[in-house]
Write an enzyme that holds these catalytic residues in place. Structure first.
Site, PDB file in Angstrom:
ATOM      1  N   GLU A 115       0.838  -1.209   0.000  1.00  0.00           N
ATOM      2  CA  GLU A 115       0.000   0.000   0.000  1.00  0.00           C
ATOM      3  C   GLU A 115       0.873   1.259   0.000  1.00  0.00           C
ATOM      4  O   GLU A 115       0.612   2.206  -0.750  1.00  0.00           O
ATOM      5  CB  GLU A 115      -0.901   0.025   1.253  1.00  0.00           C
ATOM      6  CG  GLU A 115      -2.017  -1.006   1.270  1.00  0.00           C
ATOM      7  CD  GLU A 115      -1.585  -2.340   1.859  1.00  0.00           C
ATOM      8  OE1 GLU A 115      -0.362  -2.630   1.929  1.00  0.00           O
ATOM      9  OE2 GLU A 115      -2.474  -3.112   2.247  1.00  0.00           O
ATOM     10  N   GLY A 136       5.504  -2.290  14.695  1.00  0.00           N
ATOM     11  CA  GLY A 136       4.704  -1.252  14.037  1.00  0.00           C
ATOM     12  C   GLY A 136       3.675  -0.633  14.970  1.00  0.00           C
ATOM     13  O   GLY A 136       3.589   0.592  15.100  1.00  0.00           O
ATOM     14  N   ARG A 137       2.900  -1.486  15.640  1.00  0.00           N
ATOM     15  CA  ARG A 137       1.820  -0.966  16.497  1.00  0.00           C
ATOM     16  C   ARG A 137       2.340  -0.353  17.795  1.00  0.00           C
ATOM     17  O   ARG A 137       1.560   0.203  18.565  1.00  0.00           O
ATOM     18  CB  ARG A 137       0.813  -2.081  16.772  1.00  0.00           C
ATOM     19  CG  ARG A 137       1.419  -3.340  17.388  1.00  0.00           C
ATOM     20  CD  ARG A 137       0.451  -4.507  17.248  1.00  0.00           C
ATOM     21  NE  ARG A 137       1.011  -5.775  17.704  1.00  0.00           N
ATOM     22  CZ  ARG A 137       1.736  -6.590  16.953  1.00  0.00           C
ATOM     23  NH1 ARG A 137       2.042  -6.266  15.708  1.00  0.00           N
ATOM     24  NH2 ARG A 137       2.175  -7.747  17.432  1.00  0.00           N
TER      25      ARG A 137
HETATM   26  C1  G6Q Z   1       2.078  -3.597  13.232  1.00  0.00           C
HETATM   27  C2  G6Q Z   1       2.134  -4.354  12.021  1.00  0.00           C
HETATM   28  C3  G6Q Z   1       1.620  -3.642  10.795  1.00  0.00           C
HETATM   29  C4  G6Q Z   1       2.633  -2.702  10.140  1.00  0.00           C
HETATM   30  C5  G6Q Z   1       2.132  -2.330   8.743  1.00  0.00           C
HETATM   31  C6  G6Q Z   1       3.043  -1.366   8.046  1.00  0.00           C
HETATM   32  O1  G6Q Z   1       2.537  -3.954  14.281  1.00  0.00           O
HETATM   33  O2  G6Q Z   1       3.385  -4.868  11.851  1.00  0.00           O
HETATM   34  O3  G6Q Z   1       0.413  -2.949  11.026  1.00  0.00           O
HETATM   35  O4  G6Q Z   1       2.828  -1.575  10.931  1.00  0.00           O
HETATM   36  O5  G6Q Z   1       1.962  -3.489   7.988  1.00  0.00           O
HETATM   37  O6  G6Q Z   1       4.313  -1.904   7.932  1.00  0.00           O
HETATM   38  P1  G6Q Z   1       5.519  -1.037   7.413  1.00  0.00           P
HETATM   39  O7  G6Q Z   1       5.775   0.050   8.386  1.00  0.00           O
HETATM   40  O8  G6Q Z   1       6.663  -1.991   7.301  1.00  0.00           O
HETATM   41  O9  G6Q Z   1       5.098  -0.478   6.083  1.00  0.00           O
END
Ligand code: G6Q
Length: 527
Positions: free
Chosen positions: A209, A260-261
């Site tokens: 995305e 990420g989260r």
């Molecule tokens: C969160 C997940 C997920 C991640 C996204 C974006 O803990 O890992 O939500 O943050 O898929 O990932 P990127 O920052 O690698 O684009």
């Protein structure tokens, strides 16, 4: 080995759950109980008299935390031990060090691993500080758009909205996350591209995305005769495919030990928050998070607010068998915070194996959702009061509003009306209402708790964010699961790539791959 299901305290809790406290019983919810069952730290107060717990239950819950060694795990986590793993199987096998991103304010007394993470975080923090001052001094850019998804979107957006009341004048902030091209198209229509900075945020640098939206943005800029290199900023992992400073106006870094989260307090949230709020408020937000990290790390018993909250959630989930929990902030500024917590909790604790790879024999992460009050009261609260599934509430509220602009209407202020509604719901849910008309009967005995603070400012927001991060981590420690990976999102991603390949065939005028992907091709016949 002690597992959650065979811990002696778990067995005791199962016995207690056969006859849990009934909040509707005469003498169960008393003024004394409401006064006594509250605990505070950093100006945050947790009121839990309206949970279905007795003193005996609380004692057993804290025994469970000791038996499961959750304090040691929190110490290990903040020291940078590799907790993100499944023993004996290939896994991410990483440290979990989002706390190091904000351990910037005292002399860190942690392990060498955590100190090194802190040193890198401080490097980026200082770099951001001078870069933001440069942007402010040049006074050219008025707008920032964050392009990222999941952890690179939800937390930063929720926190930005939470603190927008303190935004610097003449700043415009937007977010693009979805691969739906309308998401970018709509934002691009609203901004003056020549005065806009785009922060492309992707830890991996490979997210479909975000890569797609970056390409779209570059295209939009070029169409306007603008040089993308002068408008795009990268936030990514060192060494990722996006780590190519020549393609960006500036590059900031994060590391694989920041999930990420859990990344709002890293540069993932840092660039946009510092631009929108100014660097000092961003630093206060980090400081609030850091101070709550210390409470999670050092406090024992009731003073450890996130642990207490985690234990109450475990009681509701595992012993009262309640499958879902709603986050209801009585604050419009927290409108996207439930969405952030939904990811935080459901991606972290939506797991069915423990850290040894065994299937668990108990329930793990609850279904998390929510909307601000009082709005929710006019929609789904019907089910919460009279539906067949009791839903515990995690209510958040504040004594003061952010803008301080209020009016006495019918002799009370709006903020007072908001608080009146908050407490009314907790009380109504616990005591219910008897009636000879079955349609007007409220069964009551429905649990809730309230997190209450003075005012939603940057420091308090940091504390609340960290409170929830540690609540989630403590629950994972209690269950013995890995709260820091997300294998469950991979299968869908892989299949989406297979479907996308079919579109590539179609676009090239080639036949679809009926043999290699028969189920997918059958789906595509309908479009
Ligand atoms: C969160 C997940 C997920 C991640 C996204 C974006 O803990 O890992 O939500 O943050 O898929 O990932 P990127 O920052 O690698 O684009």
């Amino acid at each position: 080995m002690v597992y959650f299901h065979n811990a002696p305290a778990s067995l005791r809790l199962k016995e207690l759950a056969k006859k849990p406290l009934d909040l509707t019983q005469e003498g169960a919810l008393t003024p004394e109980r409401i006064r006594a069952m509250r605990t505070d730290g950093m100006g945050l107060e947790l009121l839990y008299a309206t949970e279905r717990v007795s003193h005996e239950t609380l004692e057993a819950l804290f025994s469970l935390s000791l038996e499961m060694g959750v304090h040691d795990k929190m110490v290990a986590m903040q020291a940078g031990e590799k907790l993100n793993c499944i023993h004996g199987y290939p896994s991410e096998n990483r440290a979990v060090l989002h706390t190091a991103m904000r351990d910037l304010f005292e002399h860190p007394q942690s392990s060498p691993v955590a100190s090194q993470a802190t040193a890198l975080a401080r490097r980026e923090f200082e770099k951001l500080k001078s870069w933001i001052h440069g942007v402010e001094a040049a006074a050219h850019f008025t707008t920032m758009v964050q392009v990222g998804i999941g952890g690179s979107d939800l937390g930063p957006k929720a926190i930005y909205l939470a603190l927008r009341a303190f935004q610097r004048p003449k700043r415009h902030i937007h977010f693009i996350s979805n691969v739906d091209p309308d998401d970018a198209a709509q934002v691009v229509r609203e901004v003056d591209l020549s005065k806009t900075l785009f922060v492309i945020v992707s830890k991996s640098g490979t997210t479909l995305e975000t890569n797609t939206n970056e390409a779209l943005i570059r295209h939009y800029l070029e169409e306007e005769g603008l040089d993308p290199r002068k408008h795009l900023i990268a936030v990514t992992g060192e060494g990722s495919p996006m780590d190519d400073p020549l393609r960006y106006l500036a590059s900031f870094y994060i590391w694989d030990y920041v999930g990420g989260r859990y990344s709002v307090t890293s540069m993932v949230g840092g660039v946009i928050l510092a631009f929108a709020l100014g660097f000092d408020l961003y630093a206060q937000f980090l400081k609030g998070a850091h101070e709550m990290d210390q409470i999670a790390l050092k406090e024992r018993g009731f003073k450890n607010l996130p642990l207490l909250a985690a234990l109450l959630s475990i009681w509701n989930r595992n012993f009262l068998d309640l499958p879902t929990s709603a986050i209801i902030p009585y604050s419009q500024a927290l409108s996207r915070f439930p969405a952030h917590l939904q990811q935080l909790e459901m991606e972290s604790n939506g797991k069915r194996i423990d850290q040894e790879g065994n299937s668990v024999s108990f329930e793990t992460g609850a279904i998390i959702w929510g909307e601000p009050g009082t709005n929710g009261q006019h929609s789904f609260f019907q089910l919460i009061h009279q539906g067949t599934t009791p839903i515990p509430l995690e209510i958040i509220g504040f004594r003061k509003s952010q803008y301080g602009e209020d009016l006495l209407y019918q002799e009370s202020s709006s903020q007072q009306k908001l608080i009146a509604n908050l407490f009314a719901q907790a009380l109504a849910l616990s005591v219910g209402q008897k009636s000879s008309n079955p349609n007007q009967l409220f069964p009551g005995n429905r649990p809730s708790r309230i997190l209450f603070a003075e005012k939603l400012d940057a420091h308090t927001m940091g504390a609340i964010l960290s409170f929830y991060e540690h609540q989630v981590a403590f629950q994972g420690f209690l269950w013995g699961i890995n709260s820091f990976d997300q294998e469950g999102v991979q299968l869908g991603k892989r299949l989406a790539t297979e479907f996308t390949k079919q579109f590539v065939h179609k676009n090239k005028g080639e036949p679809l791959d009926i043999r290699g992907f028969p189920l997918g091709v059958a789906f595509l016949e309908s479009i």
